[in-house]
Design a protein around this motif. Sequence first.
Motif, PDB file in Angstrom:
ATOM      1  N   ASP A 165     -14.265 -29.038 -61.915  1.00 47.59           N
ATOM      2  CA  ASP A 165     -13.346 -27.945 -61.465  1.00 47.59           C
ATOM      3  C   ASP A 165     -13.115 -26.905 -62.712  1.00 47.59           C
ATOM      4  O   ASP A 165     -13.276 -25.916 -62.667  1.00 47.59           O
ATOM      5  N   PHE A 166     -12.939 -27.703 -63.780  1.00 46.42           N
ATOM      6  CA  PHE A 166     -12.446 -26.942 -65.104  1.00 46.42           C
ATOM      7  C   PHE A 166     -12.966 -27.552 -66.199  1.00 46.42           C
ATOM      8  O   PHE A 166     -13.260 -28.979 -66.144  1.00 46.42           O
ATOM      9  N   VAL A 167     -13.247 -26.934 -67.134  1.00 44.78           N
ATOM     10  CA  VAL A 167     -13.741 -27.418 -68.717  1.00 44.78           C
ATOM     11  C   VAL A 167     -13.100 -26.677 -69.565  1.00 44.78           C
ATOM     12  O   VAL A 167     -12.611 -25.651 -69.830  1.00 44.78           O
ATOM     13  N   VAL A 168     -12.895 -27.828 -70.666  1.00 48.14           N
ATOM     14  CA  VAL A 168     -11.977 -27.265 -71.818  1.00 48.14           C
ATOM     15  C   VAL A 168     -12.731 -27.584 -72.926  1.00 48.14           C
ATOM     16  O   VAL A 168     -13.137 -28.936 -73.227  1.00 48.14           O
ATOM     17  N   ALA A 169     -13.195 -26.534 -73.786  1.00 46.25           N
ATOM     18  CA  ALA A 169     -13.896 -26.826 -75.051  1.00 46.25           C
ATOM     19  C   ALA A 169     -13.234 -25.759 -76.077  1.00 46.25           C
ATOM     20  O   ALA A 169     -13.447 -24.847 -76.244  1.00 46.25           O
ATOM     21  N   GLU A 185     -25.168 -24.543 -70.129  1.00 46.59           N
ATOM     22  CA  GLU A 185     -24.952 -25.975 -69.684  1.00 46.59           C
ATOM     23  C   GLU A 185     -23.277 -26.249 -68.972  1.00 46.59           C
ATOM     24  O   GLU A 185     -23.338 -26.780 -68.042  1.00 46.59           O
ATOM     25  N   ILE A 186     -22.504 -25.505 -69.829  1.00 46.29           N
ATOM     26  CA  ILE A 186     -21.331 -25.448 -69.112  1.00 46.29           C
ATOM     27  C   ILE A 186     -21.022 -24.970 -67.777  1.00 46.29           C
ATOM     28  O   ILE A 186     -20.439 -25.388 -66.934  1.00 46.29           O
ATOM     29  N   HIS A 187     -21.823 -23.770 -67.802  1.00 44.95           N
ATOM     30  CA  HIS A 187     -21.942 -23.019 -66.541  1.00 44.95           C
ATOM     31  C   HIS A 187     -22.523 -23.711 -65.162  1.00 44.95           C
ATOM     32  O   HIS A 187     -22.001 -24.022 -64.222  1.00 44.95           O
ATOM     33  N   ARG A 188     -23.576 -24.712 -65.820  1.00 44.94           N
ATOM     34  CA  ARG A 188     -24.116 -25.531 -64.634  1.00 44.94           C
ATOM     35  C   ARG A 188     -23.430 -26.559 -64.025  1.00 44.94           C
ATOM     36  O   ARG A 188     -23.407 -26.640 -62.835  1.00 44.94           O
ATOM     37  N   VAL A 189     -22.672 -27.126 -65.046  1.00 45.83           N
ATOM     38  CA  VAL A 189     -21.999 -28.369 -64.432  1.00 45.83           C
ATOM     39  C   VAL A 189     -20.457 -27.937 -63.796  1.00 45.83           C
ATOM     40  O   VAL A 189     -19.634 -28.601 -63.242  1.00 45.83           O
ATOM     41  N   LEU A 190     -20.171 -26.663 -63.992  1.00 45.02           N
ATOM     42  CA  LEU A 190     -19.032 -26.145 -63.431  1.00 45.02           C
ATOM     43  C   LEU A 190     -19.022 -25.943 -61.931  1.00 45.02           C
ATOM     44  O   LEU A 190     -20.094 -25.080 -61.609  1.00 45.02           O
ATOM     45  N   LYS A 191     -18.123 -26.167 -61.205  1.00 51.09           N
ATOM     46  CA  LYS A 191     -18.180 -25.884 -59.833  1.00 51.09           C
ATOM     47  C   LYS A 191     -17.877 -24.433 -59.682  1.00 51.09           C
ATOM     48  O   LYS A 191     -17.428 -23.830 -60.243  1.00 51.09           O
ATOM     49  N   LYS A 192     -18.609 -23.709 -58.551  1.00 50.63           N
ATOM     50  CA  LYS A 192     -18.235 -22.410 -57.901  1.00 50.63           C
ATOM     51  C   LYS A 192     -16.633 -22.382 -57.910  1.00 50.63           C
ATOM     52  O   LYS A 192     -16.089 -22.863 -57.224  1.00 50.63           O
ATOM     53  N   GLY A 193     -16.172 -21.208 -58.534  1.00 54.51           N
ATOM     54  CA  GLY A 193     -14.810 -20.955 -58.588  1.00 54.51           C
ATOM     55  C   GLY A 193     -14.031 -21.669 -59.630  1.00 54.51           C
ATOM     56  O   GLY A 193     -12.971 -21.687 -59.617  1.00 54.51           O
ATOM     57  N   GLY A 194     -14.769 -22.427 -60.280  1.00 52.76           N
ATOM     58  CA  GLY A 194     -14.355 -23.188 -61.453  1.00 52.76           C
ATOM     59  C   GLY A 194     -14.037 -22.260 -62.647  1.00 52.76           C
ATOM     60  O   GLY A 194     -14.579 -21.166 -62.879  1.00 52.76           O
ATOM     61  N   HIS A 276     -15.205 -17.647 -65.915  1.00 51.62           N
ATOM     62  CA  HIS A 276     -15.337 -18.148 -64.583  1.00 51.62           C
ATOM     63  C   HIS A 276     -16.447 -18.274 -63.954  1.00 51.62           C
ATOM     64  O   HIS A 276     -17.340 -17.483 -64.278  1.00 51.62           O
ATOM     65  N   LYS A 277     -16.985 -19.165 -63.198  1.00 55.33           N
ATOM     66  CA  LYS A 277     -17.994 -19.204 -62.309  1.00 55.33           C
ATOM     67  C   LYS A 277     -17.772 -18.878 -61.011  1.00 55.33           C
ATOM     68  O   LYS A 277     -17.085 -19.685 -60.294  1.00 55.33           O
ATOM     69  N   MET A 278     -17.963 -17.611 -60.698  1.00 52.69           N
ATOM     70  CA  MET A 278     -17.813 -17.062 -59.550  1.00 52.69           C
ATOM     71  C   MET A 278     -18.306 -17.708 -58.093  1.00 52.69           C
ATOM     72  O   MET A 278     -19.700 -18.095 -58.278  1.00 52.69           O
ATOM     73  N   THR A 279     -17.563 -17.578 -57.174  1.00 52.56           N
ATOM     74  CA  THR A 279     -18.493 -18.123 -55.859  1.00 52.56           C
ATOM     75  C   THR A 279     -19.188 -16.600 -55.343  1.00 52.56           C
ATOM     76  O   THR A 279     -19.180 -15.599 -55.834  1.00 52.56           O
ATOM     77  N   ASP A 280     -20.221 -16.801 -54.556  1.00 51.38           N
ATOM     78  CA  ASP A 280     -21.066 -15.643 -54.021  1.00 51.38           C
ATOM     79  C   ASP A 280     -20.319 -14.483 -53.434  1.00 51.38           C
ATOM     80  O   ASP A 280     -20.466 -13.426 -53.678  1.00 51.38           O
ATOM     81  N   LYS A 281     -18.969 -14.769 -53.037  1.00 50.77           N
ATOM     82  CA  LYS A 281     -18.179 -13.699 -52.572  1.00 50.77           C
ATOM     83  C   LYS A 281     -16.946 -13.388 -53.233  1.00 50.77           C
ATOM     84  O   LYS A 281     -16.347 -12.204 -52.716  1.00 50.77           O
ATOM     85  N   SER A 282     -16.768 -13.948 -54.165  1.00 47.08           N
ATOM     86  CA  SER A 282     -15.534 -13.759 -55.198  1.00 47.08           C
ATOM     87  C   SER A 282     -15.528 -12.705 -56.282  1.00 47.08           C
ATOM     88  O   SER A 282     -16.823 -12.557 -56.809  1.00 47.08           O
ATOM     89  N   LYS A 283     -14.480 -12.145 -56.382  1.00 53.00           N
ATOM     90  CA  LYS A 283     -14.369 -11.103 -57.685  1.00 53.00           C
ATOM     91  C   LYS A 283     -13.054 -11.399 -58.217  1.00 53.00           C
ATOM     92  O   LYS A 283     -12.103 -11.524 -57.663  1.00 53.00           O
ATOM     93  N   LEU A 284     -13.201 -10.989 -59.490  1.00 54.36           N
ATOM     94  CA  LEU A 284     -11.742 -11.214 -60.362  1.00 54.36           C
ATOM     95  C   LEU A 284     -10.838  -9.989 -59.626  1.00 54.36           C
ATOM     96  O   LEU A 284     -11.183  -9.075 -59.541  1.00 54.36           O
TER      97      LEU A 284
END
Length: 284
Positions: A165-169, A185-194, A276-284
């Motif tokens: 859900d969250f990554v801290v580097a 890689e960070i983007h890949r392992v992050l959930k959508k919406g994460g 942010h790794k956005m969901t297909d429908k989400s926007k900031l």
Amino acid sequence: MKSLSKRWLKKYNLFVPLVIAVEQVKNTLRSFVYQFIFLPKKGKGYICNYCGAIYVNFISLDIPEQAREVLLKNRVVSGAGANNICPKCLSTSRERLVKIAIERFFMGRNKNFLLFGPSQKEFALLKKIGKVTTIDLQPAYFKLVDPTIVFGDATQLSFDNETYDFVVANHILEHIPDDRAAMKEIHRVLKKGGTALLQVPYSETIETTFEQPDIHNREMQIALFGQGDHVRIYALKDYILRLQKAGFTVEIIRDDFLEAYRSFALQENEVIILAHKMTDKSKL
């Protein structure tokens, strides 16, 4: 004699435990000494958001002489500066900023966190609010922080897609030669919406990132990048662009938000960098 002793300690797997033990003793002594020295400065002023101690000022972290030219000339927000270290618990301005970001943007029950190169304070904070996986290229050095830490190469993570859900580097990517691969890689392992918190040293006065990914010379790295194990100084605009190319939507949290937290002795001009790794429908 020194190198012989080091080889002997490594041969019998005693070097890393000894380094860790020595560092723990040094930190304990530092805390004791600093609290004594800063006794007259207790009172109204800065407050540590980890231990609650209040002092007129905190300990400064000076820029090493050989790094001053490159960091000051390019106005690099690097982690050094006035009021950096809490005299009681030794938290740094970096760690206090991370705490603000986590408590404001990462809260939620039963979330999965991936934490790179964990500090004791970051790990303890995340453990209170979710399940934490910690990784590093040299995990033995962090066993006292998290005994379950595992080896992890940021450019080739072993985790499944959309695991966290969250990554801290926190100040990690400036060490990695192929930072673009790590971002992907960070983007890949992050959930959508994460969301990933990806703090780095940066400059807003340089137009492009300057880097030497293949450099292996500590003295040159200090002179060029401000620290002996860094391979670049990011131009903030370029850093944002690299994250965007890796698939992230980037949000920069600036003074209008952070002004309310200045009493925590944050580094001047440092921003919070959220990817942010956005969901297909989400926007900031």
